[in-house]
Design an enzyme around this catalytic site. Structure first.
Site, PDB file in Angstrom:
ATOM      1  N   GLU A  23      -5.583  -4.228  10.684  1.00 46.20           N
ATOM      2  CA  GLU A  23      -4.513  -3.247  10.865  1.00 46.20           C
ATOM      3  C   GLU A  23      -4.777  -2.420  12.115  1.00 46.20           C
ATOM      4  OE1 GLU A  23      -2.458  -2.307   6.886  1.00 46.20           O
ATOM      5  OE2 GLU A  23      -4.231  -1.041   7.005  1.00 46.20           O
ATOM      6  N   GLY A  30       2.571   2.718  10.603  1.00 44.97           N
ATOM      7  CA  GLY A  30       3.573   3.767  10.410  1.00 44.97           C
ATOM      8  C   GLY A  30       4.287   4.195  11.684  1.00 44.97           C
ATOM      9  N   ASN A  49       0.868  -1.172   0.000  1.00 44.54           N
ATOM     10  CA  ASN A  49       0.000   0.000   0.000  1.00 44.54           C
ATOM     11  C   ASN A  49       0.909   1.226   0.000  1.00 44.54           C
ATOM     12  OD1 ASN A  49      -1.816   2.029   0.460  1.00 44.54           O
ATOM     13  ND2 ASN A  49      -2.266   1.458   2.580  1.00 44.54           N
ATOM     14  N   GLY A  58       2.893  -0.899   4.276  1.00 46.48           N
ATOM     15  CA  GLY A  58       2.997   0.499   3.861  1.00 46.48           C
ATOM     16  C   GLY A  58       4.452   0.874   3.635  1.00 46.48           C
ATOM     17  N   SER A 110       3.370  -1.707  10.360  1.00 43.49           N
ATOM     18  CA  SER A 110       4.820  -1.804  10.566  1.00 43.49           C
ATOM     19  C   SER A 110       5.395  -3.187  10.248  1.00 43.49           C
ATOM     20  CB  SER A 110       5.183  -1.365  11.986  1.00 43.49           C
ATOM     21  OG  SER A 110       4.793  -0.017  12.190  1.00 43.49           O
ATOM     22  N   GLU A 128      -6.792   5.217   7.438  1.00 44.39           N
ATOM     23  CA  GLU A 128      -6.536   6.623   7.087  1.00 44.39           C
ATOM     24  C   GLU A 128      -7.739   7.228   6.373  1.00 44.39           C
ATOM     25  OE1 GLU A 128      -2.780   5.877   5.168  1.00 44.39           O
ATOM     26  OE2 GLU A 128      -1.923   5.420   7.124  1.00 44.39           O
ATOM     27  N   LYS A 163       0.167   4.327  -0.430  1.00 40.26           N
ATOM     28  CA  LYS A 163      -0.431   5.567   0.085  1.00 40.26           C
ATOM     29  C   LYS A 163      -0.125   6.724  -0.886  1.00 40.26           C
ATOM     30  CE  LYS A 163      -0.034   3.477   4.559  1.00 40.26           C
ATOM     31  NZ  LYS A 163      -0.024   3.623   5.988  1.00 40.26           N
ATOM     32  N   HIS A 173      -9.523   1.630   4.579  1.00 38.08           N
ATOM     33  CA  HIS A 173      -8.254   1.814   5.293  1.00 38.08           C
ATOM     34  C   HIS A 173      -8.462   2.818   6.429  1.00 38.08           C
ATOM     35  CE1 HIS A 173      -4.151   2.967   6.195  1.00 38.08           C
ATOM     36  NE2 HIS A 173      -3.789   1.813   5.670  1.00 38.08           N
TER      37      HIS A 173
HETATM   38  P1  PGA Z   1       2.845   0.610   7.568  1.00 38.47           P
HETATM   39  O1  PGA Z   1       1.392   0.813   6.903  1.00 38.47           O
HETATM   40  O2  PGA Z   1       3.392  -0.694   7.056  1.00 38.47           O
HETATM   41  O3  PGA Z   1       3.660   1.795   7.103  1.00 38.47           O
HETATM   42  O4  PGA Z   1       2.644   0.590   9.041  1.00 38.47           O
HETATM   43  C1  PGA Z   1       0.501  -0.255   6.746  1.00 38.47           C
HETATM   44  C2  PGA Z   1      -0.809   0.235   6.163  1.00 38.47           C
HETATM   45  O5  PGA Z   1      -1.276   1.311   6.547  1.00 38.47           O
HETATM   46  O6  PGA Z   1      -1.421  -0.436   5.306  1.00 38.47           O
END
Ligand code: PGA
Length: 247
Positions: free
Chosen positions: A164, A170, A9, A229, A208, A97, A11, A95
């Site tokens: 998630e 992140g 992903n 991500g 992460s 976000e 983003k 998601h």
């Molecule tokens: P991240 O994001 O691996 O940077 O934690 C995962 C995601 O939001 O899909």
């Protein structure tokens, strides 16, 4: 029995040029991978470039979001058929976000999943609790609400679910394999109660995921893949994650 999915992903990162550069480096690194489904979700503006370079590979293209109407006066939105036209076979829906910054409700998420599935897109449906919800003991209640609302009137067998935890996205803080497994098993059980063939449904972990922690997460009984991500932006790091079996 359930083929693992490792999904990137991206983003709001990478222009079309940067997407081409990534794929030129990444595709040779994974050309021999057969037992893992690799999905890449670039931004809308890079889908066409990615689709071009992914032709003839086993990589699947995903969008990061979709709108639920077929067409109409919805400035800025993208329909399922537009995504299919760009070469997408997957789309990420719900998601955290999108839920947090764009106020997507469970109802909107459900409408998006229904529209995407009706068009033939495979959906990666995201759920997960915030830190405050975890700390106040609401993890299972929140995840249950998201799963039940999100999957209302949906054929669950073909869906991919991504758990998630928002506090792990992140932040460099990922859920322990035990914490993740506990919620994955809970989600599988919920899917079974909804009449789906729960053993078929793939449930990905996100938050992460890195080359260093992917193998232990993938070793859990109900973790069938990862939604990645930050670590998916680098071809070498993402290739290591795809090759989790040899790490
Ligand atoms: P991240 O994001 O691996 O940077 O934690 C995962 C995601 O939001 O899909």
């Amino acid at each position: 029995m359930r083929k693992p999915i490792i999904a990137a992903n991206w983003k709001m990162f990478k222009t079309a040029g940067e997407t081409r550069q990534f794929l030129n480096d990444f595709v040779p690194l994974v050309k021999d991978v057969k037992d893992v489904e690799i999905v890449i979700a670039p931004s809308f503006t890079s889908l066409a470039a990615a689709s071009e370079l992914m032709k003839g590979t086993s990589l699947a293209l995903s969008a990061q979001d979709v709108f639920y109407e077929k067409e109409g006066a919805y400035t800025g939105e993208i329909s399922p058929s537009m995504l299919l036209d760009c070469g997408c076979s997957f789309v990420i829906v719900g998601h955290s976000e999108r839920r947090q910054y764009f106020k997507e409700t469970d109802d909107v998420v459900n409408r998006k999943i229904r529209a995407a599935q009706a068009s033939g897109l495979h959906v990666i449906f995201c759920v997960g609790e915030t830190l405050q919800e975890r700390e106040t003991g609401k993890t299972f209640e929140v995840v249950q609400r998201q799963v039940e609302h999100g999957l209302k009137d949906i054929a669950v067998d073909s869906i991919v679910i991504a758990y998630e935890p928002v506090w792990a996205i992140g932040t460099g803080k990922n859920a322990t394999p035990g914490q993740a497994q506990e919620v994955h098993a809970f989600i599988r059980n919920l899917v079974g109660k909804r009449g789906g063939d729960a053993e078929k449904v793939r449930i990905l972990y996100g938050g992460s995921v890195k080359p260093e922690n992917v193998a232990v997460l993938m070793g859990q009984a109900d973790i069938d893949g990862a939604l990645v991500g930050g670590a998916s932006l680098d071809p070498a790091a993402f290739s290591k994650i795809v090759h989790f079996k040899s790490s």
